[in-house]
Design an enzyme around this catalytic site. Sequence first.
Site, PDB file in Angstrom:
ATOM      1  N   HIS A   1       0.826  -1.215   0.000  1.00 60.26           N
ATOM      2  CA  HIS A   1       0.000   0.000   0.000  1.00 60.26           C
ATOM      3  C   HIS A   1       0.861   1.267   0.000  1.00 60.26           C
ATOM      4  CE1 HIS A   1      -3.294  -2.721   1.284  1.00 60.26           C
ATOM      5  NE2 HIS A   1      -2.353  -3.244   2.040  1.00 60.26           N
TER       6      HIS A   1
ATOM      7  N   SER B   1      15.342  22.043 -15.934  1.00 53.96           N
ATOM      8  CA  SER B   1      14.155  22.863 -16.154  1.00 53.96           C
ATOM      9  C   SER B   1      14.587  24.196 -16.761  1.00 53.96           C
ATOM     10  CB  SER B   1      13.457  23.097 -14.811  1.00 53.96           C
ATOM     11  OG  SER B   1      12.681  24.274 -14.874  1.00 53.96           O
TER      12      SER B   1
ATOM     13  N   LYS C   1      16.473  22.107 -10.660  1.00 54.73           N
ATOM     14  CA  LYS C   1      15.813  20.883 -11.091  1.00 54.73           C
ATOM     15  C   LYS C   1      16.724  19.905 -11.835  1.00 54.73           C
ATOM     16  CE  LYS C   1      11.451  20.584 -10.069  1.00 54.73           C
ATOM     17  NZ  LYS C   1      10.609  20.263 -11.191  1.00 54.73           N
TER      18      LYS C   1
ATOM     19  N   GLU D   1      10.113   8.876 -17.013  1.00 54.90           N
ATOM     20  CA  GLU D   1       8.747   9.377 -17.238  1.00 54.90           C
ATOM     21  C   GLU D   1       8.284   9.080 -18.661  1.00 54.90           C
ATOM     22  OE1 GLU D   1       8.331  13.508 -16.004  1.00 54.90           O
ATOM     23  OE2 GLU D   1       9.584  13.112 -14.266  1.00 54.90           O
TER      24      GLU D   1
END
Length: 462
Positions: free
Chosen positions: A156, A277, A283, A290
């Site tokens: 979970h 970024s 970043k 992704e």
Amino acid sequence: MAQLWGGRFTKETDEAVYQFNASIGFDQKMYRQDIEGSIAHSKMLGKQGIISQEDVDAIIAGLESILADIESGKLEISSRYEDIHSFVEANLIDRIGDAGKRLHTGRSRNDQVALDMKLYTRNVIDHTDVLLKDLLMVLLDIIRNNTDTYMPGFTHLQKAQPTTLAHYMSAYFEMFVRDRQRLADIRKRMNLCPLGSGAMAGTTYPLDRAYTAELLGFDGPTRNSMDSVSDRDYVIELLSAFSTVMMHLSRFSEELILWNSNEYRFVEMDDAYSTGSSIMPQKKNPDIAELVRGKTGRVYGALISILTTMKGLPLAYNKDMQEDKEMAFDAFETVGDCLYLFTGMLSTISFRKDVMAKSAMNGFTNATDAADYLVNKGVPFRDAHGIIGRMVLLCIDKNCAIEDLSIDEFKELCPAFEEDIYDAISLETCVNKRLTLGAPGREAMDKVIAMYEAYLKDSKSL
Ligand code: ARG
């Protein structure tokens, strides 16, 4: 526009119809398979005395020169032709004249395209298997080096029990092994040659189908000519297996994205596999993971597309089946790219062992082991579960870990606790006591690692 047919037509094809009908924009990818299939077909025609040896020699030389010219860039595949089959045949006739016109004897574009697609798909399977094996090698390396890299396991997405990085990676190893097994299974089932099935009912020429099958590396010829020209099961099976590969890669990517986040900090992705970024200078984003996760949708889409295309088709060939290629080819490429990049990313990732171990210690991952300790001292499990539950509440209150409690605090919760509790719930003990096959304990993992090594080294089955 240039077509292989036209004798029975009195009008030119409408330009828009021609464009809509044409497949050369995407089936040109199969030029090698088309030429390979034609060479085998012509050899067989010659062997059977259907065309002369002289014609066979001219055809083979012509086809080989076409192949060489396409590969060197000298010959551009022109969209003036309907499909790759028409392009190659017309080009051959241009080069060698009448002999070229004999190539299509005893053949239809229906069995020709069925063959080309099978050869293409089989190649993709072989190539993907190599990529999967490369990924398994990288995984095995991580597994071997991290049997004592402790980390939390989750259910979970809540910390559950301590495990090791080796054990975690071994879960993914198992998934990719099953992926390879699925590919091998599909390859075996599809490896029958449709050439010689003609348009749908075979031909009247004395073709030797076993011979062409053998020349093209098949286990034999297919057994029903109608099925042969209308079977795309193997594309569906492969896209299904590829969807599963992508599902595995996507779960793995998701995991690494989480682990790479500021909150987890379990891993650090290599600069070469991260991006920045345009506005936030701090970043470093895990774009590759992704994108792999994102591209999964395309592959699922290709599977649903072909399943839907095929579902209403009466036997045998229907033009709908031309739609088997575009999305499948896109999916084939996507899976190849994703596997390649994911493997590169994984092989350069660094694991923060200290952060992982610390995380395994916080979060009461040793609560089950504390309960098991009491069971070993004679407390019934259900009672032990309750006692440890209250202990966890106390720890939350005191903002400490179970092992931070004093022996008096332990005894207060249950008199069965003794000094050896500290050793019994240490991270090392919790992991290394788990010795059933498949568990993270050192000895259990060593056995599994030996199996993986044999599998990758000698192609032993698992
Ligand atoms: N481009 C076609 C395809 O991909 C080739 C087969 C054409 N056969 C036909 N009967 N029109 O399916």
